[in-house]
Design a protein around this motif. Structure first.
Motif, mmCIF file in Angstrom:
data_model
loop_
_atom_site.group_PDB
_atom_site.id
_atom_site.type_symbol
_atom_site.label_atom_id
_atom_site.label_comp_id
_atom_site.label_asym_id
_atom_site.label_seq_id
_atom_site.Cartn_x
_atom_site.Cartn_y
_atom_site.Cartn_z
ATOM 1 N N GLY A 1 -4.354 3.750 -8.192
ATOM 2 C CA GLY A 1 -4.881 4.365 -6.968
ATOM 3 C C GLY A 1 -5.619 5.654 -7.267
ATOM 4 O O GLY A 1 -5.977 5.934 -8.416
ATOM 5 N N GLY A 2 -5.833 6.450 -6.236
ATOM 6 C CA GLY A 2 -6.571 7.695 -6.414
ATOM 7 C C GLY A 2 -6.437 8.574 -5.191
ATOM 8 O O GLY A 2 -5.553 8.360 -4.366
ATOM 9 N N GLY A 3 -7.326 9.550 -5.080
ATOM 10 C CA GLY A 3 -7.315 10.448 -3.930
ATOM 11 C C GLY A 3 -7.450 11.891 -4.347
ATOM 12 O O GLY A 3 -8.260 12.221 -5.208
ATOM 13 N N HIS A 4 -6.641 12.744 -3.750
ATOM 14 C CA HIS A 4 -6.696 14.184 -3.987
ATOM 15 C C HIS A 4 -5.342 14.659 -4.504
ATOM 16 O O HIS A 4 -4.364 13.933 -4.432
ATOM 17 C CB HIS A 4 -7.048 14.922 -2.700
ATOM 18 C CG HIS A 4 -8.207 14.332 -1.972
ATOM 19 N ND1 HIS A 4 -9.510 14.587 -2.309
ATOM 20 C CD2 HIS A 4 -8.259 13.443 -0.969
ATOM 21 C CE1 HIS A 4 -10.311 13.909 -1.526
ATOM 22 N NE2 HIS A 4 -9.584 13.192 -0.691
ATOM 23 N N LYS B 1 0.866 -1.181 0.000
ATOM 24 C CA LYS B 1 0.000 0.000 0.000
ATOM 25 C C LYS B 1 0.903 1.231 0.000
ATOM 26 O O LYS B 1 1.871 1.282 0.763
ATOM 27 C CB LYS B 1 -0.874 -0.066 1.250
ATOM 28 C CG LYS B 1 -1.197 1.252 1.904
ATOM 29 C CD LYS B 1 -2.535 1.767 1.511
ATOM 30 C CE LYS B 1 -2.655 3.236 1.935
ATOM 31 N NZ LYS B 1 -3.800 3.908 1.417
ATOM 32 N N ARG C 1 2.037 12.247 -0.496
ATOM 33 C CA ARG C 1 1.656 13.588 -0.075
ATOM 34 C C ARG C 1 2.486 14.606 -0.839
ATOM 35 O O ARG C 1 3.653 14.362 -1.160
ATOM 36 C CB ARG C 1 1.901 13.795 1.431
ATOM 37 C CG ARG C 1 1.064 12.913 2.338
ATOM 38 C CD ARG C 1 -0.422 13.227 2.283
ATOM 39 N NE ARG C 1 -1.179 12.461 3.262
ATOM 40 C CZ ARG C 1 -1.659 11.233 3.044
ATOM 41 N NH1 ARG C 1 -1.462 10.643 1.873
ATOM 42 N NH2 ARG C 1 -2.337 10.611 3.977
ATOM 43 N N THR D 1 -2.969 0.613 -3.797
ATOM 44 C CA THR D 1 -2.375 -0.682 -3.505
ATOM 45 C C THR D 1 -1.850 -1.279 -4.801
ATOM 46 O O THR D 1 -2.512 -1.179 -5.832
ATOM 47 C CB THR D 1 -3.434 -1.614 -2.879
ATOM 48 O OG1 THR D 1 -3.857 -1.041 -1.634
ATOM 49 C CG2 THR D 1 -2.877 -2.993 -2.611
HETATM 50 P P1 5GP Z 1 -3.794 7.559 2.776
HETATM 51 O O1 5GP Z 1 -2.465 7.747 2.157
HETATM 52 O O2 5GP Z 1 -3.969 8.408 3.991
HETATM 53 O O3 5GP Z 1 -4.174 6.138 2.981
HETATM 54 O O4 5GP Z 1 -4.821 8.074 1.712
HETATM 55 C C1 5GP Z 1 -4.791 9.374 1.228
HETATM 56 C C2 5GP Z 1 -5.897 9.544 0.235
HETATM 57 O O5 5GP Z 1 -5.622 8.715 -0.875
HETATM 58 C C3 5GP Z 1 -7.252 9.091 0.755
HETATM 59 O O6 5GP Z 1 -7.979 10.175 1.222
HETATM 60 C C4 5GP Z 1 -7.910 8.495 -0.446
HETATM 61 O O7 5GP Z 1 -8.576 9.515 -1.128
HETATM 62 C C5 5GP Z 1 -6.787 8.067 -1.329
HETATM 63 N N1 5GP Z 1 -6.525 6.626 -1.310
HETATM 64 C C6 5GP Z 1 -5.820 5.918 -0.411
HETATM 65 N N2 5GP Z 1 -5.773 4.620 -0.741
HETATM 66 C C7 5GP Z 1 -6.472 4.486 -1.886
HETATM 67 C C8 5GP Z 1 -6.786 3.381 -2.744
HETATM 68 O O8 5GP Z 1 -6.416 2.231 -2.504
HETATM 69 N N3 5GP Z 1 -7.522 3.661 -3.849
HETATM 70 C C9 5GP Z 1 -7.945 4.916 -4.145
HETATM 71 N N4 5GP Z 1 -8.661 5.118 -5.240
HETATM 72 N N5 5GP Z 1 -7.664 5.971 -3.362
HETATM 73 C C10 5GP Z 1 -6.949 5.776 -2.257
#
Ligand code: 5GP
Ligand code: MN
Ligand code: MN
Length: 343
Positions: free
Chosen positions: A293-296, A273, A277, A303
């Motif tokens: 993956g995705g997010g902002h 995973k 940032r 993963t």
């Molecule tokens: P973190 O790094 O804190 O797990 O995730 C940060 C942001 O990345 C989350 O708010 C989410 O939007 C996105 N994110 C994290 N893991 C995944 C994933 O497996 N798939 C997708 N599409 N977005 C993810």
């Protein structure tokens, strides 16, 4: 600007009954806060609902009071679900396989602030990538439904705002967010007490894990990328949990001169995973998207089915490619301007 959407959502929720209120797997504070706040809205509207998130609350949020029990399985629901309210979940896969499979049989409404997945609600969608938190949108929905932002409803909205703005520090901390937070505090929410209960929950193993990881952090790509790998063995040695890593990647980003921070966590021998940032215009969502993956823009993840060294190589390659494409685009944009001014 959100008023019309919030009113539409309030109306849509009034039309739902026997609702599974669901958020993404491994729910964070925005997911949990949105679940709580939405549950309070549905209760006030007299609708039957259940709360759903897999695998359950993270330990650092176990103090948080929800308006109903949290289910992590649909095997024994309190009623036969007819509808779903999807929260903070960019795509159906992030609901977990069980609910993703059941979704086509349910009327669904989707409230979210991730890019993508904007159409996964069969009945209605409100997807606002400019919003700081899903809980912000749920808060506006409550106001549009004529509910006062007090008690557990307000606590849920505040938990979501605090989490997704990094304690009102990230670039998404708009005037609207601060105005909503002011409204919540005026309504009786105690921001410092919430922070105290969320933050001061560490075990010694958690602290030692961070200490070891801080010692392991590296600068790569001429100092532009902060990187740290975390292995399964690290969790065993410190009796720590995955969720103990929450917030660690933000410290990697603090290194002077870095454009992006990368935390890579081993989940299985061939599965990792990653958490990315960045700050300002550097788009790590685009990097994450290259690896499924995705997010902002400034916080993304995903993963990959790879070993740790292979995942590290893939991530660095994606970062390089993304930077290269941006440079090419900026170059051609600059050329375009020159051509324009010459004409
Ligand atoms: P973190 O790094 O804190 O797990 O995730 C940060 C942001 O990345 C989350 O708010 C989410 O939007 C996105 N994110 C994290 N893991 C995944 C994933 O497996 N798939 C997708 N599409 N977005 C993810
Ligand atoms: Mn979330
Ligand atoms: Mn969120």
């Amino acid at each position: 600007a959100y008023r019309a959407h919030a009113e539409r959502m309030a109306a849509a929720l009034t039309g739902l009954d026997r609702v599974v209120v669901a958020a993404h797997v491994h729910p964070d504070g925005d997911a949990v806060g949105s679940l709580a706040a939405a549950g309070h809205i549905l209760r006030a509207l007299g609708r039957r609902f259940m709360l759903y998130a897999r695998p359950g609350l993270p330990r650092y949020l176990d103090f948080f009071t929800l308006p109903a029990p949290l289910y992590s399985s649909l095997e024994r629901p309190p009623f036969a679900p007819r509808a779903a309210l999807l929260l903070d979940c960019g795509e159906p896969e992030r609901l977990g396989p069980e609910l993703a499979a059941a979704l086509p049989r349910l009327k669904s409404v989707n409230i979210d602030h991730h890019l993508g997945g904007s159409g996964m609600g069969s009945l209605d969608n409100w997807v606002e990538p400019e919003a700081a938190a899903t809980a912000q949108l749920v808060g506006y929905t409550a106001l549009a439904a004529g509910l006062p932002l007090t008690g557990g409803l307000a606590q849920g909205v505040l938990l979501g705002l605090v989490t997704d703005t990094g304690g009102f520090a990230h670039g998404n901390t708009s005037a609207a967010v601060l105005a909503l937070a002011a409204h919540l505090v005026a309504g009786g929410c105690d921001l410092a007490a919430l922070r105290e209960r969320m933050d001061n929950t560490w075990t010694l193993g958690h602290l030692h894990l961070w200490g070891e990881l801080m010692g392991r952090a590296q600068l790569l790509e001429n100092g532009s990328v902060a990187f740290c790998p975390v292995y399964l063995e690290d969790f065993r040695r410190h009796q720590a949990m995955k969720e103990d890593l929450e917030g660690f990647v933000e410290h990697l980003r603090r290194l002077r001169g870095t454009r992006a921070a990368v935390l890579l966590r081993e989940d299985a021998p061939e599965r990792c995973k990653f958490s990315l940032r960045s700050f300002g215009p550097v788009d790590v969502r685009a990097v994450a998207a290259r690896l499924g993956g995705g997010g902002h823009r400034n916080a993304a993840g995903g993963t990959v089915q790879l070993s740790m060294p292979a995942a590290q190589a893939a991530l660095l390659e994606a970062i390089r490619q993304e930077a290269q494409e941006r440079a090419v685009e900026e170059g051609s944009a600059a050329q375009g301007t020159e051509a324009g001014s010459a004409a």
